[in-house]
Design an enzyme around this catalytic site. Sequence first.
Site, short mmCIF file in Angstrom:
data_model
loop_
_atom_site.label_atom_id
_atom_site.label_comp_id
_atom_site.label_asym_id
_atom_site.label_seq_id
_atom_site.Cartn_x
_atom_site.Cartn_y
_atom_site.Cartn_z
N ASP A 34 32.75 37.53 26.82
CA ASP A 34 32.93 38.28 28.07
C ASP A 34 31.71 39.17 28.28
O ASP A 34 31.05 39.58 27.30
CB ASP A 34 34.19 39.15 27.97
CG ASP A 34 34.76 39.54 29.33
OD1 ASP A 34 35.88 39.12 29.66
OD2 ASP A 34 34.06 40.26 30.09
N ASN A 96 33.49 34.67 42.82
CA ASN A 96 33.77 33.86 41.63
C ASN A 96 32.83 32.66 41.52
O ASN A 96 32.51 32.23 40.40
CB ASN A 96 35.23 33.41 41.62
CG ASN A 96 36.15 34.54 41.15
OD1 ASN A 96 35.67 35.57 40.69
ND2 ASN A 96 37.45 34.35 41.27
N ASN A 121 39.95 31.14 40.00
CA ASN A 121 40.36 30.77 41.36
C ASN A 121 39.27 31.06 42.39
O ASN A 121 38.46 31.95 42.17
CB ASN A 121 41.63 31.54 41.73
CG ASN A 121 42.87 30.82 41.25
OD1 ASN A 121 43.01 29.62 41.46
ND2 ASN A 121 43.77 31.56 40.61
N HIS A 176 45.66 23.75 44.44
CA HIS A 176 46.35 24.87 43.79
C HIS A 176 46.30 26.06 44.75
O HIS A 176 45.48 26.95 44.62
CB HIS A 176 45.66 25.20 42.47
CG HIS A 176 46.25 26.37 41.74
ND1 HIS A 176 47.58 26.41 41.38
CD2 HIS A 176 45.72 27.53 41.31
CE1 HIS A 176 47.82 27.56 40.74
NE2 HIS A 176 46.70 28.26 40.70
N1 APR Z 1 30.81 36.16 32.17
C1 APR Z 1 31.83 36.37 31.32
N2 APR Z 1 32.95 37.06 31.66
C2 APR Z 1 33.01 37.55 32.91
C3 APR Z 1 31.99 37.36 33.86
C4 APR Z 1 30.83 36.63 33.45
N3 APR Z 1 29.82 36.39 34.27
N4 APR Z 1 32.36 37.96 35.00
C5 APR Z 1 33.59 38.49 34.79
N5 APR Z 1 33.98 38.25 33.53
C6 APR Z 1 35.20 38.65 32.87
C7 APR Z 1 35.62 40.10 33.20
O1 APR Z 1 34.85 41.03 32.45
C8 APR Z 1 37.09 40.07 32.79
O2 APR Z 1 37.30 40.50 31.46
O3 APR Z 1 36.31 37.87 33.31
C9 APR Z 1 37.49 38.59 32.93
C10 APR Z 1 38.57 38.34 33.95
O4 APR Z 1 39.72 38.93 33.47
P1 APR Z 1 40.80 39.66 34.43
O5 APR Z 1 40.08 40.56 35.37
O6 APR Z 1 41.86 40.22 33.55
O7 APR Z 1 41.36 38.44 35.31
P2 APR Z 1 42.48 37.40 34.86
O8 APR Z 1 43.81 37.87 35.31
O9 APR Z 1 42.27 37.00 33.46
O10 APR Z 1 42.09 36.17 35.83
C11 APR Z 1 40.89 35.46 35.64
O11 APR Z 1 41.82 33.38 36.34
O12 APR Z 1 43.91 32.88 37.20
C12 APR Z 1 42.56 33.13 37.51
O13 APR Z 1 42.63 34.11 39.72
C13 APR Z 1 42.41 34.36 38.37
O14 APR Z 1 40.12 33.99 38.92
C14 APR Z 1 40.98 34.74 38.09
C15 APR Z 1 40.80 34.32 36.62
#
Ligand code: APR
Length: 308
Positions: A34, A96, A121, A176
């Site tokens: 992450d 995204n 998504n 989806h």
């Molecule tokens: N590289 C790595 N990690 C990243 C990056 C990146 N470039 N950009 C964002 N992240 C990480 C964020 O730091 C965060 O920890 O992606 C993670 C997303 O986690 P959440 O915000 O908790 O989101 P989450 O509920 O896990 O959903 C993630 O899955 O179901 C889909 O719609 C949802 O698109 C969303 C994704």
Amino acid sequence: MSRPKITIVGAGNVGATAASLLLLKDLADVVLIDVAVGMAKGKALDLMHMRSNEQFVSTVSGTGDYADTAGSDVVVVTAGVPRKPGMTREDLLGVNAGIIKSVLEGVQPASPDAVYLFVTNPLDVMTNLAARISGLPHERVLGMGGVLDTARFTYAIAQETGAAPQEIEALVVGAHGEAMVPLPRLSTVGGTPLDSLLSPDALARVVSNTVQGGASVVELLQTGSAFYAPASSIVRMLEAIVGDTGAVLSTCAFLDGAYGIDGIAMCVPARLGAGGVQGIVELDLDHSERAQLVASAAAIRAQIDAWA
Ligand code: APR
């Protein structure tokens, strides 16, 4: 035999929950990566602290360095922003898509032979964009959406009928999102097709609860989107891929002519195993079901074109 290695990009709600389920099932060694490096490392350490209680041998590590993901068998991409109340999955597209592009730049050189499973998504668009950006063979680019929609459909059917989940065989295909295609004629409760079991009103309620399932969770949470059922759906697919089981699951997979649709990834029943998609299962759809599937493909195509 060496243990399977699964990288999960994005150690947020979906990614970390999937990691936790993988460990509890002892399916593979997991790397959580992450941009929030401390969070990835902290969650990995927390998960490893479960080890003696849960008696798994798998390991999980957290990192911000793609070198640590090298040689993964499967890469699951959950990096991105989740929905907030009032947002559709499509509202997430611009931000995204940029994240998916930068993730691929980091992860693909490290694991060129992996199967890639996209979760971010809007799922269908991300899977199609990722295939285009990465140039990976189509059978190794998959998206998770249909298993989750099918799980929500099954729950809605169970709520309406009182049947146990084990008695229900359900299926959702297509996009989806709002354009998803639940298939009541091909879904059964104790062997009886759903469309002959339920009144039109009850059926409409079940379908609506399925399509709105994710939005209902977002409205209640207020701070993000669903993650337990999405994580469970990811792991269901990983079990098939890593275990090379050949299970047929509703997968966002490339259609090269199946269902009369060409050159687009969309959720259809696909046989999953080593190497990703081993085949598309072509159901005998009636005229209306086929038309809904074609409309789903058009909805996804319109979003891809709007972004590209
Ligand atoms: N590289 C790595 N990690 C990243 C990056 C990146 N470039 N950009 C964002 N992240 C990480 C964020 O730091 C965060 O920890 O992606 C993670 C997303 O986690 P959440 O915000 O908790 O989101 P989450 O509920 O896990 O959903 C993630 O899955 O179901 C889909 O719609 C949802 O698109 C969303 C994704």
